[in-house]
Write a protein that holds these residues in place. Structure first.
Motif, short mmCIF file in Angstrom:
data_model
loop_
_atom_site.label_atom_id
_atom_site.label_comp_id
_atom_site.label_asym_id
_atom_site.label_seq_id
_atom_site.Cartn_x
_atom_site.Cartn_y
_atom_site.Cartn_z
N ARG A 66 60.70 60.03 49.28
CA ARG A 66 60.47 59.75 50.70
C ARG A 66 61.70 59.08 51.31
N ASP A 67 62.31 58.16 50.57
CA ASP A 67 63.51 57.48 51.08
C ASP A 67 64.64 58.48 51.33
N LYS A 68 64.80 59.44 50.43
CA LYS A 68 65.84 60.47 50.62
C LYS A 68 65.55 61.30 51.87
N HIS A 69 64.27 61.66 52.08
CA HIS A 69 63.91 62.45 53.25
C HIS A 69 64.13 61.64 54.53
N LEU A 70 63.72 60.38 54.52
CA LEU A 70 63.91 59.55 55.70
C LEU A 70 65.40 59.31 56.01
N SER A 71 66.24 59.34 54.99
CA SER A 71 67.68 59.16 55.18
C SER A 71 68.36 60.42 55.70
N SER A 72 67.67 61.55 55.63
CA SER A 72 68.25 62.84 56.02
C SER A 72 68.30 63.00 57.54
N ALA A 73 68.89 64.12 57.97
CA ALA A 73 69.02 64.42 59.41
C ALA A 73 67.65 64.60 60.08
N ASP A 74 66.59 64.81 59.31
CA ASP A 74 65.24 64.91 59.88
C ASP A 74 64.81 63.59 60.53
N PHE A 75 65.38 62.47 60.05
CA PHE A 75 64.96 61.15 60.54
C PHE A 75 66.18 60.28 60.88
N PHE A 76 66.57 59.38 59.97
CA PHE A 76 67.61 58.41 60.29
C PHE A 76 69.02 58.99 60.30
N ASP A 77 69.24 60.10 59.63
CA ASP A 77 70.57 60.72 59.58
C ASP A 77 71.62 59.67 59.20
N VAL A 78 71.37 59.01 58.08
CA VAL A 78 72.19 57.89 57.62
C VAL A 78 73.67 58.26 57.54
N ALA A 79 73.99 59.46 57.15
CA ALA A 79 75.40 59.86 57.01
C ALA A 79 76.15 59.81 58.33
N ASN A 80 75.48 60.13 59.43
CA ASN A 80 76.14 60.18 60.73
C ASN A 80 75.78 59.03 61.66
N LYS A 81 74.65 58.39 61.41
CA LYS A 81 74.18 57.29 62.27
C LYS A 81 73.73 56.15 61.35
N PRO A 82 74.67 55.43 60.80
CA PRO A 82 74.35 54.45 59.75
C PRO A 82 73.71 53.15 60.20
N THR A 83 73.59 52.94 61.52
CA THR A 83 73.00 51.68 61.97
C THR A 83 71.90 51.89 63.00
N LEU A 84 71.03 50.92 63.06
CA LEU A 84 70.00 50.78 64.07
C LEU A 84 70.32 49.43 64.72
N THR A 85 70.39 49.35 66.04
CA THR A 85 70.79 48.10 66.68
C THR A 85 69.82 47.69 67.80
N PHE A 86 69.79 46.40 68.05
CA PHE A 86 69.03 45.84 69.17
C PHE A 86 69.87 44.75 69.80
N THR A 87 69.93 44.77 71.13
CA THR A 87 70.60 43.72 71.90
C THR A 87 69.68 43.31 73.03
N SER A 88 69.35 42.02 73.08
CA SER A 88 68.41 41.57 74.10
C SER A 88 69.05 41.54 75.48
N THR A 89 68.22 41.74 76.49
CA THR A 89 68.67 41.70 77.88
C THR A 89 67.92 40.64 78.67
N GLY A 90 66.87 40.05 78.09
CA GLY A 90 66.11 39.02 78.78
C GLY A 90 65.00 38.48 77.91
N ILE A 91 64.58 37.25 78.23
CA ILE A 91 63.51 36.61 77.46
C ILE A 91 62.62 35.84 78.42
N THR A 92 61.30 35.93 78.21
CA THR A 92 60.33 35.24 79.04
C THR A 92 59.32 34.55 78.15
N LYS A 93 59.10 33.27 78.39
CA LYS A 93 58.12 32.51 77.60
C LYS A 93 56.72 32.97 77.98
#
Length: 191
Positions: free
Chosen positions: A83-110
């Motif tokens: 399953r990890d190999k399949h998820l790493s493939s171009a069907d999903f995460f495409d680890v070879a070409n898109k090695p990162t997932l990122t998040f940058t906040s733009t605002g915060i509300t209590k």
């Protein structure tokens, strides 16, 4: 002369009060997890073990926090090698070409005591979309080992695969469109 002194003192106090502190995630005590439903009847979990994250805030309650994290998608584990190999493939995460997932906040509300709505931009498989996560500030403690201040946070939320064109070959009957995200982080205060 007295007015100049008062102005300088006020400027110094304002600068000191608004000084921002950077907190960096301890990789040994931080991760990002996800859950997706398989065949409409069973949840499957996965974990990313290689996460770099920072929080920058001037206020002690983190109500002005700026959050950023980068996940190395190759660090994915679902406790199933095939399953990890399949998820790493171009069907999903495409680890070879898109090695990162990122998040940058733009605002915060209590939203309540130690709970916040954290808005930001999530980039998954090369697609960036605005998202909102729940952020829980779990508290700050002096680490008995390092003697430094450590703060704990938990980020939770739900995203839709279809918003990111992620795993588009697989319909909702195979894999749920909704993916639950849960990230836990222990952050050390910069010295």
């Amino acid at each position: 002369m007295k007015k100049i002194f008062i102005l300088l003192a006020s400027a110094f106090l304002y600068t000191a009060a608004s000084a921002q502190t950077t907190w960096t995630a301890d990789k040994n005590h931080s991760n990002v997890k996800f859950t997706v439903t398989h065949l409409l009847v069973n949840d499957v979990d996965g974990t990313f073990k290689n996460v770099d994250a920072t929080i920058v805030a001037a206020k002690p309650d983190f109500s002005d926090a700026k959050v950023a994290f980068t996940v190395q998608t190759a660090s994915l584990s679902t406790d199933n090698e095939n399953r990890d190999k399949h998820l790493s493939s171009a069907d999903f995460f495409d680890v070879a070409n898109k090695p990162t997932l990122t998040f940058t906040s733009t605002g915060i509300t209590k939203t309540s005591d130690k709970h916040y709505a954290l808005k930001g931009n999530l980039t998954l498989a090369g697609v960036t979309k605005p998202v909102t996560f729940d952020l829980w500030y779990r508290g700050t403690i002096t680490n008995p080992m390092s003697k430094a201040d450590d703060a704990g946070f938990q980020l939770t939320g739900v995203i839709k695969r279809s918003d990111f064109n992620f795993g588009s070959k697989f319909g909702a009957a195979m894999l749920s469109d909704e993916v639950t995200i849960k990230a836990n982080g222990e952050f050390a205060k910069a010295k």
